[in-house]
Design an enzyme around this catalytic site. Sequence first.
Site, PDB file in Angstrom:
ATOM      1  N   TYR A 162      -1.675  -0.410  11.091  1.00 32.29           N
ATOM      2  CA  TYR A 162      -1.828  -1.068   9.897  1.00 32.29           C
ATOM      3  C   TYR A 162      -0.714  -0.771   8.956  1.00 32.29           C
ATOM      4  CZ  TYR A 162      -3.109  -1.490   4.982  1.00 32.29           C
ATOM      5  OH  TYR A 162      -3.202  -2.008   3.685  1.00 32.29           O
ATOM      6  N   THR A 172       0.723  -1.344   0.030  1.00 31.63           N
ATOM      7  CA  THR A 172       0.044   0.102  -0.040  1.00 31.63           C
ATOM      8  C   THR A 172       0.809   1.339   0.054  1.00 31.63           C
ATOM      9  OG1 THR A 172      -1.586   1.227   1.301  1.00 31.63           O
ATOM     10  CG2 THR A 172      -0.192  -0.228   2.549  1.00 31.63           C
ATOM     11  N   ASP A 173       0.349   2.396  -0.394  1.00 33.20           N
ATOM     12  CA  ASP A 173       0.969   3.674  -0.491  1.00 33.20           C
ATOM     13  C   ASP A 173       1.104   4.156   1.041  1.00 33.20           C
ATOM     14  OD1 ASP A 173      -1.705   4.376   0.171  1.00 33.20           O
ATOM     15  OD2 ASP A 173      -1.670   5.977  -1.895  1.00 33.20           O
ATOM     16  N   GLU A 174       0.326   3.593   2.022  1.00 31.06           N
ATOM     17  CA  GLU A 174       0.444   4.275   3.541  1.00 31.06           C
ATOM     18  C   GLU A 174       1.989   3.798   4.272  1.00 31.06           C
ATOM     19  OE1 GLU A 174      -2.989   3.553   5.953  1.00 31.06           O
ATOM     20  OE2 GLU A 174      -4.336   3.670   4.209  1.00 31.06           O
ATOM     21  N   LYS A 213       2.283  -3.459   7.296  1.00 26.41           N
ATOM     22  CA  LYS A 213       2.558  -3.757   6.063  1.00 26.41           C
ATOM     23  C   LYS A 213       3.853  -3.177   5.579  1.00 26.41           C
ATOM     24  CE  LYS A 213      -0.052  -4.457   3.015  1.00 26.41           C
ATOM     25  NZ  LYS A 213      -0.475  -5.931   2.381  1.00 26.41           N
TER      26      LYS A 213
END
Length: 358
Positions: A164, A138-140, A168
């Site tokens: 989260y 993810t970009d997060e 990741k």
Amino acid sequence: MKRNIIITGGAGFIGSHVVRLFVNKYPQYRIINVDKLTYAGNLLNLKDIEGRPNYSFVKADICDFDTMLSLVKDNSVDGIIHLAAESHVDRSIRDPFTFARTNVLGTLSLLQAAKAVWEPMGWKSAGGQECRFYHISTDEVYGALEMDGGFFTEDRAYQPHSPYSASKASSDHFVRAYHDTYGMPTVVTNCSNNYGPNQFPEKLIPLFINNIRHRRPLPVYGKGENVRDWLYVVDHARAIDLIFHEGAVAETYNIGGCNEWKNIDLVRLLIKVTDRLLGRPEGADDDLITYVKDRAGHDLRYAIDASKLQRELGWKPSLDFEEGLEKTVRWYLENQDWLDGVTSGAYMDYYQKMYGSR
Ligand code: NAD
Ligand code: DAU
């Protein structure tokens, strides 16, 4: 070319679109969907391909190393597309352990199972095909951007803020370590916010469509100033197909819609489209907007630079946002049984009817 591919998390939102694309497009491949069926897993998402000769479903936890090992070995698996994860930021704030378990330890268990089978074979299948571990991220993991802070590029240092994104980020590091340490052929992609059919209605877009439908409040966090970059889920699945087949080993590719929206502007557009499709007058549901306490550690802005993927592999989104959003709202309104089944929990009975206890 025949291939045996495990797709993890295939009963979830993005995974179900990836499974469908692969099962339909590659009848010569054997696609094995491995999913634990948590609250987010729903086999009704794949009802249309159930029973296809090139598709099978295995209910399993990716943290269960012995099961992962036998799945890779017994099926001569030469490709893994790994989507299984706990995916909702708000849940991670309440229950970080579950996120560390599945996202970190689960990824590690899958990597170790693949290594145990592939390394002795020189990372190739019996037919000479190079094996591939494709990790969906993810970009997060990149953290947050200022409003005028440019874009996330692939070489940006990781700076996760939520449990989260921290989980990741950790799993991404493990995947890269398996390449650098053991030589596993890996690839990682970091994608922006997805939207489209079959997304669990805890996430912004399906939650708000459902609430507008029932004339319930729309809880906008903080002032609604946060920015997300939205991509139609089928375009993400198309990118995954391309990168699984043509992406370079050990590379990272960003995937994004080049489509930034401030939350409050997106919510206003969503109300407009949903009301129009429900035959309600414009503005009828604007008063549902309710500003609530902000999410802890709420990242201000995500924006992906996907130019590497476009330049090197020729991918670009196929739908513009207004078209994609209308298609999405229409899908949820035409599939109210799906929405009602998910919100009532009745979808969980489907597995039981098909396969026994859940
Ligand atoms: P989702 O929550 O809809 O689906 C996750 C799936 O994983 C579910 O079917 C669930 O049953 C399964 N799962 C969870 N724990 C498991 C376990 N221990 N063992 C086996 N299966 C398990 O998630 P999603 O939104 O489809 O996201 C899929 C992947 O894409 C995730 O890795 C997520 O981090 C990533 N991603 C999501 C987005 C997005 O906008 N949704 C954007 C970028 C990346
Ligand atoms: O950027 C990719 C990520 O996008 C994925 O990695 C995650 O798995 C996925 O859940 C998504 O994370 P977000 O936190 O951005 O998505 P969510 O739909 O939860 O929230 C989108 C924005 O809307 C965010 O700024 C928080 C806000 N929001 C969300 C909800 C659920 C609200 O204002 N109110 C809400 O009720």
